[in-house]
Design an enzyme around this catalytic site. Structure first.
Site, PDB file in Angstrom:
ATOM      1  N   HIS A 363      -3.106  17.651   1.331  1.00 26.71           N
ATOM      2  CA  HIS A 363      -2.919  16.297   1.848  1.00 26.71           C
ATOM      3  C   HIS A 363      -3.987  15.361   1.275  1.00 26.71           C
ATOM      4  CE1 HIS A 363      -0.852  14.042   4.998  1.00 26.71           C
ATOM      5  NE2 HIS A 363      -1.936  13.319   5.019  1.00 26.71           N
ATOM      6  N   ALA A 364      -3.555  14.278   0.613  1.00 30.93           N
ATOM      7  CA  ALA A 364      -4.517  13.402  -0.053  1.00 30.93           C
ATOM      8  C   ALA A 364      -5.472  12.760   0.944  1.00 30.93           C
ATOM      9  CB  ALA A 364      -3.775  12.310  -0.820  1.00 30.93           C
ATOM     10  N   HIS A 393      -3.781   3.675  -2.805  1.00 29.06           N
ATOM     11  CA  HIS A 393      -4.083   3.728  -1.374  1.00 29.06           C
ATOM     12  C   HIS A 393      -5.442   4.387  -1.125  1.00 29.06           C
ATOM     13  CE1 HIS A 393      -3.322   4.334   2.962  1.00 29.06           C
ATOM     14  NE2 HIS A 393      -3.955   5.474   2.755  1.00 29.06           N
ATOM     15  N   GLU A 394      -5.623   5.567  -1.673  1.00 24.60           N
ATOM     16  CA  GLU A 394      -6.869   6.304  -1.428  1.00 24.60           C
ATOM     17  C   GLU A 394      -8.071   5.563  -2.016  1.00 24.60           C
ATOM     18  OE1 GLU A 394      -6.917   8.667   0.620  1.00 24.60           O
ATOM     19  OE2 GLU A 394      -4.778   9.097   0.713  1.00 24.60           O
ATOM     20  N   HIS A 397      -9.557   3.041   0.258  1.00 22.03           N
ATOM     21  CA  HIS A 397     -10.551   3.591   1.189  1.00 22.03           C
ATOM     22  C   HIS A 397     -11.911   3.664   0.508  1.00 22.03           C
ATOM     23  CE1 HIS A 397      -7.759   4.693   4.325  1.00 22.03           C
ATOM     24  NE2 HIS A 397      -7.111   5.566   3.596  1.00 22.03           N
ATOM     25  N   GLU A 421      -6.678   1.721   6.401  1.00 16.83           N
ATOM     26  CA  GLU A 421      -5.445   2.146   5.740  1.00 16.83           C
ATOM     27  C   GLU A 421      -4.816   1.030   4.905  1.00 16.83           C
ATOM     28  OE1 GLU A 421      -4.730   5.112   5.507  1.00 16.83           O
ATOM     29  OE2 GLU A 421      -6.063   5.867   7.070  1.00 16.83           O
ATOM     30  N   HIS A 523       0.071  14.985  10.417  1.00 13.89           N
ATOM     31  CA  HIS A 523      -0.841  14.256  11.300  1.00 13.89           C
ATOM     32  C   HIS A 523      -0.792  14.742  12.734  1.00 13.89           C
ATOM     33  CE1 HIS A 523      -0.312  11.782   7.787  1.00 13.89           C
ATOM     34  NE2 HIS A 523      -1.485  11.247   8.042  1.00 13.89           N
ATOM     35  N   TYR A 533      -1.306   3.519  10.920  1.00 11.66           N
ATOM     36  CA  TYR A 533      -0.382   3.242   9.821  1.00 11.66           C
ATOM     37  C   TYR A 533       0.602   2.138  10.173  1.00 11.66           C
ATOM     38  CZ  TYR A 533      -2.357   7.444   7.816  1.00 11.66           C
ATOM     39  OH  TYR A 533      -3.226   8.371   7.329  1.00 11.66           O
TER      40      TYR A 533
HETATM   41 ZN   LIG Z   1      -5.257   6.486   4.074  1.00 15.56          ZN
END
Ligand SMILES: [Zn+2]
Ligand SMILES: *[C@@H]1O[C@H](CO)[C@@H](O)[C@H](O)[C@H]1NC(C)=O
Ligand SMILES: *[C@@H]1O[C@H](CO)[C@@H](O)[C@H](O)[C@H]1NC(C)=O
Ligand SMILES: *[C@@H]1O[C@H](CO)[C@@H](O)[C@H](O)[C@H]1NC(C)=O
Ligand SMILES: *[C@@H]1O[C@H](CO)[C@@H](O)[C@H](O)[C@H]1NC(C)=O
Ligand SMILES: *[C@@H]1O[C@H](CO)[C@@H](O)[C@H](O)[C@H]1NC(C)=O
Ligand SMILES: *[C@@H]1O[C@H](CO)[C@@H](O)[C@H](O)[C@H]1NC(C)=O
Length: 626
Positions: A363-364, A393-394, A397, A421, A523, A533
C-alpha cells in the site's frame, strides 16, 4: 489515496516515549530513546499559567526528545513495512510501548499547566493535544495486543492471495481449491487482482469469483476484531452535519453519473438483466471496492471517437520508467517554486516491489522521519497512469512534510488529515488536464473542443465523484459500529445498507453475516480513519480554484493548469508551511479566503458535465436514483 494510497498516519502528535536500553541502533531493532530529560526537568510552579513558559518547555525540553522518539518509531515501522518479519514486528511493538510511555509523561506534564486565561490559542491548542492519550491510555498488554492485531491485519492484507487462473475457462474458475493451489495460481491483490478487475474482458462469472474469493481471504477472518482506538473526533454532531450537508450538495451529480453508467452497463451486459431503475451489482464496477469507476471508461466514454484520456499505453510505448515518473512529479513541484525532493528521498525510498523474496506492505505511503531531509515514499509502482497520479498524491504529502519541517514537532502535521490528503491531488488536477498531458507528450491528437472537454470531465468524475459516497460511508459505518448502532450481529448487512443507500450498489453474490466485506478494504484492516479522503476530495477543488485564481487563470475551472505559476506555488506554500500550528479554518482561509469546507468549487468544475449527463439521461428515459 483513496485509491491505493494513503499517508501513514502517525496520529499521535505527541508521539512518544522512554527508554534507554543497552542496544545500539540496528536494522529491525527499535532504537531506544532517553526520555529522562523530561522527568528531570524542574517545572517552575509559579509559571504554569504562562503560555510563554509552556512554549519554552515545548521548544527546549519536549522537542528534542520527542523528535528522537518520532524518528525511532518511524524507523521501526519502516523496517517492518518493507520487510515483514517477526523480529521487525517485535520492534514495532517495542516502539509503540516506548512512544506510549512518552505520551503518558507528556500528558501528565501538560496537565500541570493551566492556560485557561491565556489568549495564546496556538499554545492552548498544543496543550490540549498534549493532554490527549490516544492509544497510550491502554495498558501495556492491551497496547501490544492492539499493535499486533493491526500489524496482523496489515500483513494478511499484504500477503493474502486467492487461487485463480485468469486464463482458465470461465466455467472452471470456481473449481480452484485454495488449500491445494499451484504456486503460479496464487495471486495477491496488488498488482494481480487489481489488474484483473481492470481487465476489459468483462466476464461476469470470473469477476464474481474473484470478488468473492478476495473477500473470503481478506475480510472474513477478521470481522470480530475491535477497532477501539478510533479517534473520536468525528463524533461531534456539528461536524457530522457539515459532512452531511456537503454530501447533499454532491448527491444530484452522483445520481446522474450513476444513472448514465447504469445505462451503459445495461447495454454492454444484456444477459445480466440489470434493472434500469435499480442499483448496480458491485462486481461489475471494474474496481475491487467499487470506489473508483475509471476502469469502466473504456465503454462509458461520452465521445468514443475522441482520444481516451488514459495515457498508460503511451507511457509504455515511450518506455517510461518508475524513476522517470517520480522525477516528472518532482519537476512539476519545482517549477511552481516548491521544494525539491532531498537526496535521502532518492536513496532510501522504496519505489518498486522488491524481488528478493521479502514480504512488504505494498500500500503506497509517504513517510516523515522528522530528521533533516529524511522523507520517503514506499510504493510498489508500476508503469501506468494510475500510479503516475498516485505518485503525485504521495509526493504532495512529502512536500507538506518539507514545508512544515521548521515548525515545532507538535505542529509538524497537516491542518487536518483531509488537508494532507488534498495537496498532491490538487496538483494532479492540473497535471491531468488534456493540455498538460499533451504538453508532456503523453496525449496525442488532443484538440480543445467541447467533446474532448466533456470526455475529460467525465473521466475525472468517474474518479472523483464516484468516490465520494464510498469515502463518506467508510467512517459513517465504523462510527455506527463503534457506537453500537450497528450491532455485532449485523456487521455485514449494516455495511451493505449504507452501500445501497449512498452508492446505489448491491453485492454481486449473496452475502451473510459469515462474511465481513468491509474488511476487504485496507483502511479498515489497517485501522486508518477514512473521512479524510471525503474531505480531501471536496477541499482539493477549493484549493485548486484558489491556486488557479492566483495563477491568473481565466476561463472555466476544469481547464485550469497552474503549470509553472510561482504565484500559485507561493500561495500553496504559505498554507503548507503553517503545518498544524493554526486550526484548519485558519489554514483554509489562508489559501481560499474562506474558513469553511464547501463543495461549490467541485460543482463548478463539473457543471458542464452535470448539464450534459442530465440531458442525456432524460433523452434515454433514465432517472437518477435506485
Ligand atoms: Zn495519502
Ligand atoms: C529483513 O529483516 C530481517 C530481520 O527480521 C533481517 O535479518 C533481514 O536482513 C532483512 N532483510 C532485508 C532485505 O533487509
Ligand atoms: C515503559 O515504561 C514502563 C514503566 O515505566 C517500563 O517498565 C517499560 O520498560 C517502558 N517500555 C518501553 C518500551 O520503554
Ligand atoms: C486479461 O484477460 C485476458 C483474457 O482472459 C488474459 O489473456 C490477460 O492475461 C488478462 N490480463 C490481465 C492483466 O489480467
Ligand atoms: C475498449 O477496449 C477494447 C480492447 O482493449 C478496444 O478494442 C475498444 O476500442 C475500446 N473501446 C473504447 C470505446 O475505447
Ligand atoms: C522502447 O524500447 C524498445 C526496446 O528497447 C525500443 O525498440 C524502442 O525504440 C523504445 N521506444 C522509445 C520511444 O524510446
Ligand atoms: C508551462 O509553462 C511553460 C513556461 O511558461 C510553457 O512553455 C508551457 O507551454 C506551459 N505548459 C502548459 C501545458 O501550459
Amino acid at each position: 489515496m483513496a485509491r491505493g494510497c494513503c499517508w501513514r498516519n502517525t496520529s499521535v502528535v505527541f508521539l512518544l516515549g522512554i527508554v534507554c536500553l543497552l542496544l545500539g541502533p540496528a536494522k529491525g531493532k527499535f532504537t531506544p530513546v532517553d526520555i529522562s530529560p523530561l522527568e528531570r526537568y524542574y517545572l517552575d510552579e509559579t509559571k504554569l499559567t504562562s503560555a510563554e513558559y509552556f512554549r519554552s518547555w515545548l521548544t527546549n525540553v519536549y522537542n528534542p526528545v520527542g523528535q528522537k522518539m518520532a524518528q525511532s518509531v518511524e524507523e521501526a515501522y519502516w523496517d517492518y513495512d518493507t520487510n515483514i518479519t517477526a523480529a521487525n514486528e517485535a520492534a514495532t511493538i517495542e516502539s509503540s510501548q516506548a512512544s506510549a510511555n512518552l505520551t503518558r509523561l507528556v500528558a501528565k506534564i501538560a496537565a500541570k499547566f493551566d492556560l485557561s486565561k491565556s489568549e495564546d490559542t496556538q499554545m492552548k491548542k498544543a496543550q490540549r493535544e498534549g493532554k490527549e492519550l490516544g492509544d497510550a491510555s491502554l495498558d501495556p498488554a492491551e497496547l501490544t495486543e492492539l499493535v499486533t492485531i493491526v500489524n496482523g491485519m496489515e500483513s494478511v492484507y499484504s500477503t493474502a492471495t486467492i487461487c485463480f487462473d485468469p486464463n482458465a475457462d470461465a466455467n472452471e474458475v470456481s473449481l480452484e481449491d485454495p488449500t491445494n493451489c499451484e504456486e503460479s495460481k496464487k495471486l495477491p491483490l496488488d498488482p494481480d487482482l487489481i489488474n484483473f478487475m481492470k481487465n476489459s474482458t468483462w466476464d461476469a462469472k470470473k469477476r464474481q469469483y474473484v470478488w468473492k474469493a478476495w473477500r473470503d481471504v481478506s475480510g472474513k477472518k477478521y470481522w470480530r476484531s475491535e477497532y477501539t482506538d478510533e479517534n473520536a473526533g468525528y463524533t461531534d454532531s456539528d461536524f457530522l452535519k457539515n459532512l452531511n450537508d456537503i454530501w447533499l450538495q454532491i448527491k444530484p451529480i452522483y445520481g446522474e453519473l450513476h444513472a448514465y453508467v447504469r445505462r451503459k452497463l445495461i447495454n454492454r451486459l444484456p444477459l445480466e438483466h440489470l434493472s434500469p431503475t435499480g442499483p448496480i451489482p458491485a462486481h461489475l464496477i471494474g474496481d475491487m471496492f467499487s470506489q473508483e469507476w475509471t476502469n469502466m471508461l473504456n465503454f462509458t466514454q461520452l465521445f468514443p471517437a475522441k482520444p481516451l484520456l488514459d495515457v498508460t499505453d503511451e507511457m509504455k510505448r515511450q518506455n517510461y520508467t518508475v524513476d522517470k515518473m517520480f522525477h516528472l512529479s518532482e519537476q512539476f513541484q519545482i517549477e511552481l517554486g516548491l521544494k525539491p525532493m532531498p537526496e535521502i528521498f532518492w536513496e532510501k525510498s522504496l519505489f518498486v516491489k522488491p524481488k528478493d523474496g521479502r514480504e512488504v506492505v505494498c500500500h503506497a505511503s509517504a513517510w516523515d522521519f522528522y530528521r533533516t531531509g529524511d522523507v520517503r515514499i514506499k510504493m510498489c509502482t508500476e508503469v501506468n497512469m494510475d500510479d503516475l497520479i498516485t505518485i503525485h498524491h504521495e509526493m504532495g504529502h512529502i512536500q507538506y512534510f518539507l514545508q512544515y519541517a521548521d515548525q515545532l514537532l507538535v505542529f509538524r502535521d497537516g491542518a487536518n488529515s483531509g488537508f494532507h490528503e488534498a495537496v498532491g491531488d490538487t496538483l494532479a488536477l492540473s497535471v491531468k488536464t488534456p493540455k498538460h498531458l499533451s504538453w508532456l507528450g503523453l496525449l496525442k491528437n488532443n484538440n480543445d473542443d467541447r467533446e474532448s472537454d466533456l470526455n475529460y470531465m467525465f473521466s475525472t468524475a468517474l474518479e472523483k465523484i464516484a468516490f465520494l459516497p464510498f469515502a463518506y460511508i467508510m467512517d459513517r459505518y465504523r462510527y455506527d459500529v463503534f457506537s453500537g448502532k450497528i450491532g455485532t450481529n449485523e456487521l455485514n448487512s449494516g455495511w451493505w445498507n449504507y452501500v445501497l443507500e449512498y452508492q446505489g450498489i448491491i453485492p454481486g453474490v449473496p452475502r451473510t453475516e459469515d462474511d465481513f466485506d468491509p474488511g476487504a478494504k485496507y483502511h479498515i484492516d489497517a485501522d486508518v480513519e477514512y473521512m479524510r479522503y471525503f474531505i480531501s476530495f471536496v477541499i482539493q477543488f477549493q484549493f485548486h480554484k484558489a491556486l488557479c485564481d492566483a495563477s491568473g487563470h481565466a476561463g472555466p475551472l476544469y481547464q485550469c493548469d497552474i503549470n509553472q505559476s510561482k504565484k500559485a506555488g507561493e500561495l500553496l506554500s504559505s498554507m503548507l508551511s503553517l503545518g498544524s500550528s493554526q486550526s484548519w479554518p485558519v489554514a483554509m482561509e489562508k489559501i481560499t479566503g474562506s474558513r469553511v469546507m464547501d463543495a461549490a468549487p467541485l460543482l463548478e468544475f463539473f457543471q458542464p458535465l452535470t448539464d450534459y449527463l442530465k440531458a442525456e439521461n432524460r433523452k434515454n428515459g433514465d432517472v437518477a436514483g435506485w
